[in-house]
Design a protein around this motif. Structure first.
Motif, short mmCIF file in Angstrom:
data_model
loop_
_atom_site.label_atom_id
_atom_site.label_comp_id
_atom_site.label_asym_id
_atom_site.label_seq_id
_atom_site.Cartn_x
_atom_site.Cartn_y
_atom_site.Cartn_z
N HIS A 1 0.83 -1.21 0.00
CA HIS A 1 0.00 0.00 0.00
C HIS A 1 0.86 1.27 0.00
N HIS A 2 0.57 2.18 -0.89
CA HIS A 2 1.22 3.50 -0.83
C HIS A 2 0.19 4.57 -1.19
N PRO A 3 -0.25 5.40 -0.25
CA PRO A 3 -1.12 6.53 -0.59
C PRO A 3 -0.27 7.68 -1.14
N CYS B 1 4.79 9.50 -0.81
CA CYS B 1 3.87 8.57 -0.16
C CYS B 1 3.41 9.20 1.15
N ASN C 1 1.99 7.42 3.61
CA ASN C 1 2.32 6.61 4.78
C ASN C 1 3.49 7.37 5.39
N HIS D 1 6.88 5.79 5.58
CA HIS D 1 7.53 5.66 4.27
C HIS D 1 8.10 7.00 3.82
N MET E 1 10.56 8.09 0.75
CA MET E 1 9.58 8.00 -0.33
C MET E 1 8.96 9.35 -0.66
CU LIG Z 1 4.30 4.27 1.00
#
Ligand SMILES: [Cu+2]
Length: 533
Positions: free
Chosen positions: A460-462, A516, A518, A521, A526
């Motif tokens: 998962h990456h928002p 991202c 998260n 992350h 990220m």
């Molecule tokens: Cu992420």
């Protein structure tokens, strides 16, 4: 190269992700969960060391609306002091926090579209801070670039004394660093919606938000006011965030450096994200709110660092109420979309209308999280207290100004992978194989250009773009999902998925980010630069 979607994911290809599987093994997910098409959780859960209250006992707080210190000259001026404060979040437990103005969430700012706002932030916390208005169409100088630090008093002297003046984030030649205060100016020339402001400091965003640096900012306009949606006490902002509590009542967080001064990062089991076992709404654990048997407008934000939710509104007799979505991250939809289940990734907002008129007086409507288990399966409840008249409505046409960019309008297509990998000889989360570097240009685009981006995920990456709202074109070659409607600024990439978005880089030139959301992350590399020229 066109990336394969989740349905085409072969075992060989999943194993090829490698680094991500290592992370999942480290976070305690079984190999079968790691190989599942949709692992429901990215991250590891902290357990609270204090007794947790039963659900639906604490009343839902509504964050106070901040009063401007001046409204002259066609602009509103606000002042917020970032400072340490304590709150009784769990009954009988005192929790120290880092706050905007002494509360968590911070005060809500209410604005009118196109009426500029200046917020003077004063940093009385023990570490540097950066304020980002998430979803704001903001000039780069006020967008909260991660190295545009506001230093607390005495920080430079302390850093030199400690011999780490060249620590992370301090070696960006373009950084604009201020001491003690900074004026952030927001033109707010954008569609009305629910924004949120939060800390965005290089390497330390996740623990700073966790400690309480988050608040809401609502933009309104006359056209939205005229729709007749539920308003006043029947419009509720709901900031959902999970946290965990240490034995001394403080918020538990697995930081490598609990002072958040020098060494970024979290302990190894939490590299994929930090989850708490307490669900807070507006800073209260599993709260309850008394409502009329009428329509309510719920403006929901997932302000969690890493936790995803799938929300349902369930009555005592097991009925699921319609969640009638009227708006997305970047404001009103063209027409309402009815859901029973609302998936929410970190930083996403959904504007939904729920009708309590058919619910028996005296009964509860529980908001549950289908992705949770045990206590994290509950979010909050509404107690339907009384019959009441209701002149609100949900018009079948909500807005007519959504951009209708077409694929053929795009001047270029870019591909980005969001994957685990190596960074500084340790674990990182990478975009296009690279960890964030403020000195590197990742994307350079011209003001006004329309582009299609293809975003591919391992777990998962928002994914959040600063400055520009976008529309979701496809998911793994298929049509977008029902909850992708409207104008977004954060899109939830699901494990193994390829998502296409289209946007126009409009507004201001300068150095922005995409990353991202998260938050762990984000702190572990990220992010990438987005330069608009
Ligand atoms: Cu992420």
């Amino acid at each position: 190269m066109r990336e394969q979607g989740s349905r085409g994911l072969t075992r060989r290809r999943v194993l090829g992700i490698g680094g991500a599987l290592g992370v999942m093994a480290a976070t305690g997910l079984s190999a079968s969960a790691a190989l599942a098409r949709r692992p429901s959780i990215t991250g590891a859960e902290l357990r609270s060391a204090v007794p947790l209250p039963p659900p639906f006992q604490v009343p839902l707080p509504i964050p106070a609306v901040l009063k401007p210190v001046s409204t002259s000259g066609g602009a509103d001026r606000y002042e917020i002091t970032q400072r340490e404060a304590s709150a009784e979040i769990l009954p009988g437990v005192t929790t120290p926090l880092w706050t905007y103005g002494g509360t968590f969430p911070g005060p809500t700012i209410e604005s009118r579209r196109g009426r500029p706002v200046t917020v003077t932030h004063r940093n009385e916390l023990p570490v540097p801070t950066v304020v980002h208005l998430h979803g704001g169409r903001t000039p780069a100088a006020s967008d909260g670039y991660p190295t545009d630090l506001v230093l607390p008093a005495g920080w430079r002297e302390h850093s030199m004394h400690m011999g780490h003046g060249a620590e992370h984030g301090m070696h960006d030649p373009r950084a604009v660093v201020t001491e003690l205060t900074r004026d952030y100016t927001f033109p707010l020339d954008q569609r009305p919606t629910l924004l949120w402001y939060h800390d965005h400091r290089m390497d330390f965003t996740a623990p700073a938000i966790w400690r309480g640096l988050a608040g809401l900012h609502i933009i309104r306009d006359d056209a939205e006011d005229a729709l007749g949606l539920p308003a006043g006490p029947r419009e509720l902002p709901l900031m959902i965030a999970d946290r965990a509590f240490a034995a001394d009542g403080s918020l538990a967080y697995p930081a490598l450096d609990p002072t958040l001064r020098v060494r970024p990062g979290v302990r190894e089991p939490y590299l994929a994200g930090v989850l708490g076992d307490v669900i807070l709404v507006n800073g209260a654990p599993w709260p309850v709110h008394e409502v009329d048997a009428a329509r309510y407008r719920l403006r929901i934000l997932n302000a969690s660092n890493a936790r995803h939710y799938e929300l349902e509104a369930v009555t005592d007799d097991g009925r699921r109420l319609d969640l009638v979505q009227v708006g997305a991250d970047q404001g009103l939809l063209a027409a309402p979309v009815t859901h029973r289940l609302l998936p929410m990734a970190p930083a996403e907002r959904y504007d939904v209308v729920v009708d309590f008129s058919g619910v028996p007086i005296g009964s509860l409507v529980r908001v549950v999280n289908r992705l949770g288990s045990g206590r994290t399966g509950e979010v909050m409840a509404f107690r339907v207290a009384r019959r009441a008249s209701d002149d609100s409505r949900v018009p079948s046409r909500l807005s007519t100004d959504l951009p209708d960019w077409r694929r053929s309008d795009a001047v270029r297509v870019r591909d980005f992978s969001f994957r685990a990998g190596q960074m500084h000889a340790g674990h990182g989360w990478l975009i296009g194989g690279l960890p964030f570097d403020p000195a590197r240009s990742d994307v350079t685009t011209r003001l006004g250009d329309i582009e299609v981006w293809r975003l591919v995920a391992d777990v998962h990456h928002p994914v959040h773009l600063h400055l520009a709202g976008f529309r979701v074109l496809s998911r793994s070659g298929r049509a977008p999902l029902a909850h992708d409607a409207g104008l977004k600024d954060t899109v939830s990439l699901r494990p193994g998925e390829a998502v296409e978005i289209i946007t126009r880089f409009d507004g201001y030139r300068g150095r922005y980010l995409f990353h991202c959301h998260n938050a762990e992350h984000e702190d572990m590399g990220m992010m990438a630069n987005l330069e608009i020229i």
